[in-house]
Design an enzyme around this catalytic site. Sequence first.
Site, short mmCIF file in Angstrom:
data_model
loop_
_atom_site.label_atom_id
_atom_site.label_comp_id
_atom_site.label_asym_id
_atom_site.label_seq_id
_atom_site.Cartn_x
_atom_site.Cartn_y
_atom_site.Cartn_z
N TYR A 1 29.90 39.32 28.08
CA TYR A 1 31.27 39.29 28.61
C TYR A 1 31.86 40.69 28.53
O TYR A 1 31.14 41.67 28.70
CB TYR A 1 32.11 38.23 27.88
CG TYR A 1 33.26 37.79 28.75
CD1 TYR A 1 33.03 37.19 29.99
CD2 TYR A 1 34.57 37.99 28.35
CE1 TYR A 1 34.09 36.83 30.81
CE2 TYR A 1 35.63 37.61 29.17
CZ TYR A 1 35.38 37.04 30.39
OH TYR A 1 36.43 36.69 31.21
N ARG B 1 40.84 38.97 41.28
CA ARG B 1 41.33 40.03 40.40
C ARG B 1 40.45 40.06 39.17
O ARG B 1 40.81 39.57 38.11
CB ARG B 1 42.79 39.78 40.01
CG ARG B 1 43.44 40.93 39.24
CD ARG B 1 44.78 40.52 38.67
NE ARG B 1 44.66 39.41 37.75
CZ ARG B 1 44.32 39.53 36.46
NH1 ARG B 1 44.05 40.72 35.95
NH2 ARG B 1 44.24 38.46 35.69
N LYS C 1 31.79 33.42 30.72
CA LYS C 1 32.71 32.60 29.94
C LYS C 1 32.06 31.30 29.49
O LYS C 1 32.25 30.84 28.36
CB LYS C 1 33.98 32.31 30.74
CG LYS C 1 34.96 33.46 30.75
CD LYS C 1 36.32 33.01 30.25
CE LYS C 1 37.11 34.18 29.71
NZ LYS C 1 38.55 33.95 29.72
N GLU D 1 40.34 31.38 36.14
CA GLU D 1 40.05 32.73 35.65
C GLU D 1 40.12 33.75 36.77
O GLU D 1 39.53 33.57 37.85
CB GLU D 1 38.64 32.76 35.03
CG GLU D 1 38.29 34.06 34.36
CD GLU D 1 38.98 34.26 33.02
OE1 GLU D 1 39.07 35.42 32.57
OE2 GLU D 1 39.43 33.27 32.42
N ASP D 2 40.84 34.84 36.53
CA ASP D 2 40.85 36.03 37.39
C ASP D 2 41.23 35.75 38.84
O ASP D 2 40.65 36.28 39.78
CB ASP D 2 39.49 36.73 37.33
CG ASP D 2 39.33 37.51 36.02
OD1 ASP D 2 40.32 37.61 35.27
OD2 ASP D 2 38.22 37.99 35.74
N ASP E 1 43.26 31.12 31.49
CA ASP E 1 43.01 31.94 30.31
C ASP E 1 43.69 33.30 30.40
O ASP E 1 44.11 33.85 29.38
CB ASP E 1 41.51 32.12 30.09
CG ASP E 1 41.20 32.80 28.76
OD1 ASP E 1 41.75 32.35 27.74
OD2 ASP E 1 40.44 33.78 28.75
N ASP E 2 43.82 33.86 31.61
CA ASP E 2 44.50 35.15 31.76
C ASP E 2 45.95 35.06 31.31
O ASP E 2 46.48 35.98 30.69
CB ASP E 2 44.46 35.61 33.22
CG ASP E 2 43.05 35.80 33.73
OD1 ASP E 2 42.27 36.46 33.05
OD2 ASP E 2 42.72 35.26 34.81
N ASN F 1 41.30 45.57 30.11
CA ASN F 1 39.84 45.58 30.14
C ASN F 1 39.34 46.14 31.46
O ASN F 1 40.01 46.02 32.48
CB ASN F 1 39.31 44.15 29.96
CG ASN F 1 39.49 43.63 28.55
OD1 ASN F 1 39.20 44.33 27.60
ND2 ASN F 1 39.98 42.42 28.41
#
Length: 633
Positions: free
Chosen positions: A157, A211, A229, A300-301, A323-324, A467
């Site tokens: 990850y 993203r 993940k 996610e993202d 989660d973001d 990150n």
Amino acid sequence: MATAEETRILRTAPSTSDLPEQARDVTKPGAVQARTKPMKLTEAMGNAPILWNPVFNRGTAFSEKERRDRRIEGLLPPVVESIELQAARSVNITYLLEQLKLPQWVAACCCRVMEQIQSESEPLEKFIILNALQSTNEALFYHVIIKNLEELAPVIYTPTVGEACQKYDRIFRQPLGMYFSAFRHKGRFYEIMQNWPSHNVQIIVVTDGGRILGLGDLGTNGMGIPVGKIGLYVAGGGFHPDHSLPAQLDCGTDTEKLLNDKFYLGSKEKRLTGDEHMEVVEEFCAAAQHCFPNCLIQFEDFQTNQAFAILEKMRNKYLCFNDDIQGTGGVVTAGFINGLKAQGTKTKHAKVLFYGAGSSAVGVANMIATLIQKEGGLSEKEAKEHIYMIDSKGLVTTTRGDKLPEHKTIMARKDGTPDMKDLVDIVKHVKPHAVVGLTGGGEAWGQEMIEEMCKHVEKPLVFPLSNPTSQAEITAENAYKYSKGKCIFAGGSPFDPVEYEGKKLVPGQANNVFIFPGVGFGSVMIKAKTVTDDMFIAAAKGLADYVSKEQIEAGNIYPEINDLRNISATVAAAVANAAYDTGNSNLKQKPKDMLSYIKSKMWVPGKSEIDNHEHDDITNHKIEQDVKEARQL
């Protein structure tokens, strides 16, 4: 499942000795007649076993009709490629493998695998080795990860997954999840989801690649994120790999480089937006719930505005979270709790400055404001007054003259705070106890800013969380140097220890992996109806309490990642208790010892399935019947 006619043909197929001459003719390799009954059964039944069998698998060369006929839609990236193009990619991979000088390690023990991984200096090379191992020996893959979490979590990850996603169409060898194309599969997601080889999926991680970390729109190259993940949900959280599904929504991409790249694995279409995009997500969620009624969906993202809109629309309808937004909020809140302990600051007095106002930043700000409200006995309005946010135009206020996106209005200053742009001036005005960076824009915090913070707080909390590591707002070395070793530091990705005036300072890592596996596992095992903010506050407190007083006094506000399984169990138990105690659980009776209950459900690689999950008599009888029928065929 094979049709009655296919089964009849297979049962009455001739024995090897009765095969016609062409079946044994060595001049006709690949003749269908030469295949054994089990091989024919695999081909007749279709679905995932075709992709697992090197005789039948053609990867991305399967046509759309072949994918539909063989029920493998969604099990491959959407693109259809010629064998020549596949070969061109393989040449690239072969070059990498030759550079790695890989031995025949797949059947080797864990020590041999680690010896090979540790012999490589480049993280991406290690990623490729682990990716290949996961494709061929899942139990060994997870055994290696669990035994070496501190070393390998950053490989599967962040930060390595960022580079892996950028090059995913180059290093792609085996699909490790499902692809749902908005352009080819729309209206058929439920049908396609049934192609997944498990009927009991408990955790889904889904992205549209809009993203990826701080790297922008990577389209279907973003598949590395759900795969990574899920790896951590299994290795760190205890989910069984058979019950885990990485998923990629192919909604197009606006990145011209990808649209013009012959190796790109997604549809060469512009990214869907607005209602068209939401319809795709809604269909996916409905299909998942219908196909796997007890599963949790983790988003996610997704791009910022879409991420908030999706969460608000789905969070009370499905068991899901982002989660973001929420996971990042939980892990930073845990560090914030312990950071205030190190400072000696009461929660109701803390002020927090956010550098960045995207989905993650607003999610963190909202959770910290909720904590301040609950712990400090304040109103929601009073708690939000402790939060300051900066975007590309300066301090976010309702008076600066521009139209704010909806998600920024949540924490925008409404109290007459002056409109300011200079970072140091803002720090002088706010006098924050903590600064949190979530811009993804690289180094931006200089010496003057850190020194200004130290004038107002003896041990300022410095959290550059962007990150991967290259995008962080400040390095650990500079943060310690500018603060004369006094700051409490935590990054979003790992930083090496720093020597300052003869003292070894160990940077913390506000890694979501401390939160999301436990939140997911606890939610599923308690049969939660929804994932609430109270469950995330419970997760943050559970994580914070895992760190001892002695560790906090030494400046360590997060635990060691090599203890992730126990951390996740603790977080999961806190989440499960919060869900049950608030009436948000479908579990009939609350376990007497929640932590023991959670630990008893965690999968351990290498143990037999009977040891991991006991089957009831009906299930055992069905298994025996299936084995008997398979042997007859």
